[in-house]
Motif scaffolding. Structure first.
Motif, mmCIF file in Angstrom:
data_model
loop_
_atom_site.group_PDB
_atom_site.id
_atom_site.type_symbol
_atom_site.label_atom_id
_atom_site.label_comp_id
_atom_site.label_asym_id
_atom_site.label_seq_id
_atom_site.Cartn_x
_atom_site.Cartn_y
_atom_site.Cartn_z
ATOM 1 N N SER A 91 -34.929 -38.826 -35.988
ATOM 2 C CA SER A 91 -35.016 -37.899 -35.074
ATOM 3 C C SER A 91 -34.879 -36.427 -35.856
ATOM 4 C CB SER A 91 -33.937 -37.993 -33.898
ATOM 5 O OG SER A 91 -34.691 -38.877 -33.094
ATOM 6 N N ILE A 151 -43.250 -35.631 -28.900
ATOM 7 C CA ILE A 151 -42.748 -36.483 -27.650
ATOM 8 C C ILE A 151 -41.636 -37.392 -28.121
ATOM 9 C CG2 ILE A 151 -43.317 -38.689 -26.149
ATOM 10 C CD1 ILE A 151 -46.185 -37.732 -26.254
ATOM 11 N N ASP A 152 -40.306 -37.369 -27.575
ATOM 12 C CA ASP A 152 -39.079 -37.898 -27.810
ATOM 13 C C ASP A 152 -39.524 -39.337 -27.099
ATOM 14 O OD1 ASP A 152 -36.693 -39.098 -28.081
ATOM 15 O OD2 ASP A 152 -35.739 -37.201 -27.377
ATOM 16 N N ASP A 186 -37.835 -42.019 -27.581
ATOM 17 C CA ASP A 186 -36.734 -43.026 -27.383
ATOM 18 C C ASP A 186 -35.868 -42.806 -25.969
ATOM 19 O OD1 ASP A 186 -34.308 -44.389 -27.788
ATOM 20 O OD2 ASP A 186 -33.748 -43.442 -29.756
ATOM 21 N N PRO A 235 -32.310 -40.276 -26.304
ATOM 22 C CA PRO A 235 -33.005 -39.262 -26.417
ATOM 23 C C PRO A 235 -32.129 -38.100 -27.260
ATOM 24 C CG PRO A 235 -32.450 -39.198 -24.345
ATOM 25 C CD PRO A 235 -32.234 -40.156 -24.575
ATOM 26 N N SER A 236 -32.805 -37.514 -28.382
ATOM 27 C CA SER A 236 -32.183 -36.689 -29.164
ATOM 28 C C SER A 236 -32.521 -35.289 -29.224
ATOM 29 C CB SER A 236 -31.922 -37.001 -30.527
ATOM 30 O OG SER A 236 -31.443 -38.418 -30.701
ATOM 31 N N MET A 237 -33.699 -35.194 -28.713
ATOM 32 C CA MET A 237 -34.607 -34.013 -28.834
ATOM 33 C C MET A 237 -33.889 -32.752 -28.099
ATOM 34 S SD MET A 237 -36.259 -34.184 -31.304
ATOM 35 C CE MET A 237 -36.936 -35.668 -32.542
ATOM 36 N N ILE A 243 -42.316 -29.648 -26.236
ATOM 37 C CA ILE A 243 -41.457 -30.827 -26.125
ATOM 38 C C ILE A 243 -41.387 -31.507 -25.076
ATOM 39 C CG2 ILE A 243 -39.455 -31.802 -27.406
ATOM 40 C CD1 ILE A 243 -38.728 -28.981 -28.258
ATOM 41 N N SER A 249 -39.107 -34.996 -23.245
ATOM 42 C CA SER A 249 -37.963 -35.925 -23.481
ATOM 43 C C SER A 249 -37.614 -36.446 -22.299
ATOM 44 C CB SER A 249 -36.795 -35.311 -24.551
ATOM 45 O OG SER A 249 -35.880 -36.288 -24.100
ATOM 46 N N ASP A 292 -41.809 -39.362 -31.643
ATOM 47 C CA ASP A 292 -40.245 -39.934 -32.262
ATOM 48 C C ASP A 292 -40.060 -41.129 -31.559
ATOM 49 O OD1 ASP A 292 -38.124 -39.786 -33.761
ATOM 50 O OD2 ASP A 292 -36.982 -39.116 -32.106
#
Length: 367
Positions: free
Chosen positions: A113, A133-134, A136, A140-142, A175, A177, A217
């Motif tokens: 990430s 696009i996150d 995960d 989620p980390s973004m 972004i 997420s 991601d």
């Protein structure tokens, strides 16, 4: 004799685009030729604003004009870019997105990430339009990495009557997420179909607009999310992030092989080796191979793909991620420069892939 446009094109037909292996004229990369006596100007349309060979191409053009047209000519080479695509422009989903790039690792904890966030910003800083696009869903980390934990996307209604999500924008990146839609301290405990449904919504129900690159991601492993992605949109290519040690390489290899399965058949653009070596700030010339040496190159060589770059293990990268200000934004950061070079390598491989390989197809869903 007066210099003609044909003279210019003939000379430039001897200038080769190094990555694509054809001359600039054949590739239709020359536009807007202007001649005024010995003053010659023209535009070279590069395949990406992040092209690492700009100066080489520019110098080759000037040299060709001086050699074949007039050694005393005053040559102005204007460089611009038009990002290439191998996607079907009539696609109903993400029709204005030129390239969809999956970023995978196979294993968690390798900094995927962090690499994705810095890569997205580096591509944007080069002049490209970038989305992220996150994917995960459970981790989620973004939102944290982009200092946007408190942001909440808005929903609007289009003239056609569709409800679309407006992505969050930070540092020039669009972004989305799951972290924007749920409290940061809450665990997202969903079964695979629910997570896959969220990814589909991120792809089809977000107002992405025109993008040159949409980075995905992906979570660790080879799971429902990965299959949902390739069954929903044709992916331009995949990038594998790994650290040098064997335990990471074993999982990264599985991630790479997943994309190469005949029924999936997504081109692998290359390998990025993260935490390749430790460099202390007070001794910037020193390299300590804490996690081993050369693992990323070994993986790339074994599977015949490029090693896109080696990112050092430095404290400032971790600090930047925690602060929500990715390292590549910082001026005069040595580690930021490495991310810029990796972004150039990625853009380069996307251009090569689009020029030389067939369009990726959506993987059919077997029922």
């Amino acid at each position: 004799m007066a210099i003609t446009q044909q003279d210019i094109l003939k000379a430039l037909s001897y200038v080769e685009e190094p990555d694509l292996g054809k001359d600039l004229v054949t590739l239709n990369m020359i536009e807007n030729i202007q001649i005024d006596g010995k003053n010659i100007a023209f535009t070279v349309i590069l395949t990406t604003p992040a092209c690492p060979l700009k100066e080489l191409i520019q110098n080759a053009c000037i040299r060709a004009i001086h050699t074949m047209v007039d050694k005393e000519a005053n040559v102005t080479v204007n460089l611009t870019s038009r990002v290439t695509t191998a996607r079907d422009t009539n696609s109903a989903i993400l029709k204005d997105v030129k390239n969809i790039i999956a970023i995978a690792s196979g294993k968690g904890g390798v900094g995927k990430s962090t690499v994705t966030a810095n890569l997205a910003i580096a591509l944007s800083q080069s002049g490209a339009k970038v989305g992220l696009i996150d994917a995960d869903i459970s981790g989620p980390s973004m939102p944290l990495m982009f200092n946007a934990e408190e942001e909440r996307p808005q929903v609007f209604r289009t003239p056609e009557g569709r409800n679309l999500i407006e992505p969050i924008e930070r540092y020039g990146i669009k972004i989305i997420s799951i972290g924007f839609l749920a409290p940061a301290e809450n665990a997202v405990v969903w079964r695979g179909p629910m997570a896959s449904s969220a990814l589909k919504q991120f792809i089809s129900d977000v107002d992405w607009g025109e993008l040159d690159y949409l980075l995905i991601d992906l979570p660790p492993g080879t799971s429902d999310i990965h299959l949902t992605l390739v069954q929903t949109v044709p992916v331009t290519g995949a990038i594998i992030v790994t650290t040098p040690q064997k335990v990471a390489l074993a999982d990264a290899q599985k991630g790479l092989q997943m994309f190469r399965q005949p029924q999936i058949n997504v081109p692998v653009l290359g390998v990025i080796e993260n935490m390749a070596y430790f460099t202390p700030a007070e001794l910037p010339q020193n390299k300590y191979y804490i996690f081993g040496e050369g693992g990323g190159q070994q993986l790339a060589t074994k599977w015949g793909v490029p090693l896109l770059g080696q990112i050092p293990l430095v404290q400032s990268i971790r600090e930047s991620g925690d602060e929500g200000m990715p390292e590549v934004i910082k001026v005069d950061s040595p580690a930021g420069k490495v991310f810029e070079e990796v972004a150039q390598a990625v853009a380069q491989q996307v251009s090569v892939r689009n020029a030389g390989l067939a369009k990726t197809k959506i993987v059919p869903i077997n029922t």
